[in-house]
Design an enzyme around this catalytic site. Structure first.
Site, short mmCIF file in Angstrom:
data_model
loop_
_atom_site.label_atom_id
_atom_site.label_comp_id
_atom_site.label_asym_id
_atom_site.label_seq_id
_atom_site.Cartn_x
_atom_site.Cartn_y
_atom_site.Cartn_z
N ASP A 198 15.05 -5.69 -10.56
CA ASP A 198 13.64 -6.00 -10.56
C ASP A 198 13.51 -7.19 -9.35
O ASP A 198 12.73 -7.92 -9.27
CB ASP A 198 12.82 -6.23 -11.63
CG ASP A 198 11.42 -6.29 -11.40
OD1 ASP A 198 11.09 -5.45 -10.30
OD2 ASP A 198 10.56 -6.54 -12.13
N THR A 203 8.45 -13.03 -13.51
CA THR A 203 8.80 -11.39 -13.55
C THR A 203 8.10 -10.84 -14.44
O THR A 203 7.47 -9.78 -14.43
CB THR A 203 10.19 -11.09 -13.71
OG1 THR A 203 10.91 -11.61 -12.43
CG2 THR A 203 10.61 -9.40 -13.86
N ALA A 204 7.97 -11.37 -15.74
CA ALA A 204 7.19 -10.57 -17.01
C ALA A 204 6.81 -11.65 -17.87
O ALA A 204 7.00 -12.86 -18.02
CB ALA A 204 8.39 -9.94 -17.55
N ILE A 205 5.89 -10.82 -18.67
CA ILE A 205 5.13 -11.72 -19.76
C ILE A 205 5.23 -11.00 -21.13
O ILE A 205 5.22 -9.78 -20.95
CB ILE A 205 3.73 -12.37 -19.40
CG1 ILE A 205 2.78 -10.82 -19.16
CG2 ILE A 205 3.69 -13.07 -18.30
CD1 ILE A 205 1.31 -11.34 -18.82
N GLY A 242 -0.29 -10.39 -11.05
CA GLY A 242 -0.37 -10.88 -9.91
C GLY A 242 0.70 -12.20 -9.59
O GLY A 242 0.85 -12.31 -8.57
N ASN A 243 1.13 -12.78 -10.71
CA ASN A 243 2.19 -13.68 -10.37
C ASN A 243 3.36 -13.20 -9.96
O ASN A 243 4.38 -13.99 -9.99
CB ASN A 243 2.27 -14.62 -11.53
CG ASN A 243 1.23 -15.66 -11.84
OD1 ASN A 243 0.31 -15.71 -12.44
ND2 ASN A 243 1.38 -16.87 -10.77
N SER A 244 3.89 -11.98 -10.37
CA SER A 244 4.92 -11.31 -10.38
C SER A 244 5.57 -11.66 -8.97
O SER A 244 4.93 -11.29 -7.97
CB SER A 244 4.97 -9.98 -10.49
OG SER A 244 4.65 -9.46 -11.95
N GLU A 251 0.80 -1.25 -0.13
CA GLU A 251 -0.10 -0.05 0.18
C GLU A 251 0.77 1.39 -0.02
O GLU A 251 1.99 1.39 0.57
CB GLU A 251 -0.86 -0.09 1.16
CG GLU A 251 -2.07 -0.99 1.01
CD GLU A 251 -3.13 -0.65 2.27
OE1 GLU A 251 -2.74 -0.05 3.21
OE2 GLU A 251 -4.38 -1.15 2.15
N HIS A 257 9.22 -4.37 -8.59
CA HIS A 257 8.01 -3.38 -8.88
C HIS A 257 6.84 -3.70 -8.15
O HIS A 257 5.76 -3.10 -8.24
CB HIS A 257 7.91 -3.68 -10.52
CG HIS A 257 7.19 -4.96 -10.86
ND1 HIS A 257 7.85 -5.97 -11.45
CD2 HIS A 257 5.80 -5.36 -10.70
CE1 HIS A 257 7.28 -7.16 -11.69
NE2 HIS A 257 6.10 -6.76 -11.28
N GLY A 259 35.55 -2.66 -15.92
CA GLY A 259 36.46 -1.64 -16.51
C GLY A 259 36.68 -1.89 -18.15
O GLY A 259 37.63 -1.57 -18.65
#
Length: 464
Positions: A136, A227-229, A209-211, A57, A106, A268
């Site tokens: 992330d 993480t992502a789709i 919501g699976n994140s 929140e 996120h 470097g």
């Protein structure tokens, strides 16, 4: 019709005869009731309690139209801005019996209050131990002594394309959900807007919501954080991506070590992908690896004998597909360790030892807030070093005085100055330190001639 059927017989036989005998022997028909009832249920029972829902929140201030001074002038008072709470929902995985949870950055970014809900219905408040928006990833600590069920972190380097996996999380807020699939690909890059580019791809359904949820192998071990789709409509199209567990392991260790930030190794050197044209020019048999384009003097790469024009093809015997994969491999080795790097040079291949170090602060950053009546008033500036450049996500070879922060509504903000701008000169004076800039800006000049470097481009402006 009869002729057609007879004509197909030889073709069917030919196809059947072309299948290798070993492949035919590997495929068997279930012969018992037990084999017919094979299920992922035992694996789910083993791991489900360690996958949690993460509730974050944040309080957002909404500007009221009655907060304008106009209303204060005519009605005697100004109405305050109103605040409201925004909440986000994601998933997480408990990896420590003391309540250490891994999720995506996120999911909890900007949160004022974070709670986790276990599969058995219990809820606990959490605090953030470490977070990094570039990777992330975030590590949370449940505010309870536990002990908690965990999912052990596995070896993601042992994962192969075709392996069966389960994805666990809370899609769309409907509650804990399990989906199954396989590992579709490895070492995927250019998936997100961050600078991390080494993902496990899976066709196990992953949805909003699976994140932060877990990608789990058949041994009940965590091999990735979902993480992502890739999706056009917001739902799963069978193309999901997870951060590999070996990076998660290093990140959790950093959090438990008390580090305020996650430190990547300083190499470097800069790298580019090996294109087919580059591969042909260098006599390589495939477009694969990381092409060295520049090497900083006195850095770890220079000490190891790495030079521009060479190609890094492997780290500790593991092939490197692209520069993102190189960064991933070196990050998982960790600062303070050595990596055996395979170099291709003029058709010859050799190994060199690369010492992984933290980016050095070659000069004190000496942050200063510019004040007074000048265009830079309200800007915070500092001396660039490889360490500060790494923190600001700038090339570590850059030098000079950099803007690190701009105060809102200040003269510096009004003229369009931005963080990461490098101040090269003011009124003909070369700016070699933050102290020099502060001294020059203290002068009572009627005209300011400013030269700034932004994203490699020089900008010259005049201000009165």
């Amino acid at each position: 019709m009869i002729f057609g059927r007879r004509a197909l017989v030889p073709l069917v036989l030919a196809v059947a005869l072309s299948v290798p005998a070993a492949a035919q022997d590997a495929k068997v028909v279930p012969e018992s009731r037990a084999e017919m009832q094979l299920s992922f249920a035992p694996l789910v029972k083993q791991t489900a309690n360690a996958v949690v829902n993460v509730y974050a929140e944040r309080v957002v201030e909404r500007r009221s139209v009655f907060a304008d001074p106009f209303f204060e002038e005519f009605f005697g008072q100004r109405m305050p801005n109103r605040t409201e709470k925004q909440s986000s929902l994601g998933s997480g995985v408990i990896v420590g019996r003391n309540g250490v949870v891994v999720t995506n950055n996120h999911v909890i970014e900007g949160a004022d209050d974070i709670k986790v809900a276990l599969a058995d219905g219990r809820e606990f408040p959490c605090k953030i131990m470490l977070k990094d928006d570039r990777l992330d990833l975030a590590v949370l600590k449940i505010q309870s002594d536990g002990p908690f069920d965990i999912i052990p972190i596995g070896d993601s380097d042992a994962v192969e394309v075709g392996d069966l996996v389960l994805a666990m999380g809370n899609p769309f807020g409907v509650g804990q959900t399990v989906t199954s699939g396989i590992v579709s690909a490895l070492a995927r890059n250019q998936i997100t807007s961050g600078d991390f580019g080494f993902f496990i791809q899976t066709d196990a359904a992953i949805n909003p919501g699976n994140s932060g949820g877990g990608l789990i192998d058949m041994n009940g071990q965590l091999i990735g954080i979902n993480t992502a789709i890739f999706s056009r409509g917001g739902g799963s199209n069978g193309v999901g991506f997870a951060i590999p567990a070996n990076l998660v392991k290093v990140f959790v260790a950093s959090a438990e070590g008390g580090g305020g930030s996650f430190i990547r190794p300083f190499i470097g050197a800069t790298f580019e992908p090996v294109t087919s044209e580059v591969a042909e020019a260098l006599g390589l048999d495939r477009a694969r690896g990381a092409l060295v384009t520049a090497v900083a003097a006195n850095g770890p790469a220079a000490a190891a004998g790495i030079k521009p024009g060479q190609v890094v093809s492997a780290v500790n015997g593991i092939a490197v597909e692209h520069p993102d994969a190189l960064g991933y491999r070196l990050t998982t080795v960790g600062i303070g360790h050595e990596a055996r790097v395979t170099i291709s040079d003029n058709g010859e291949t050799r190994d060199v030892v690369l010492k992984l170090e933290q980016a050095p602060e070659t000069s004190p950053r000496d942050e200063r807030l510019i004040e007074g009546r000048n265009p830079f008033a309200g800007a915070v500036v500092a001396n660039l070093s490889p360490r500060l450049a790494e923190e600001l996500r700038m090339p570590t070879s850059l030098q000079g005085v950099v803007v690190t922060e701009i105060n809102r509504g200040s003269p510096a903000a009004r003229i369009g100055l931005e963080p990461k701008d490098i101040v090269r000169s003011v009124n003909g004076t070369a700016i070699d330190s933050s102290e020099t800039l502060e001294t020059v800006m203290a002068e009572d000049a009627s005209v300011w001639r400013v030269e700034i470097e932004r994203d490699g481009q020089i900008i010259r402006q005049f201000f009165r």
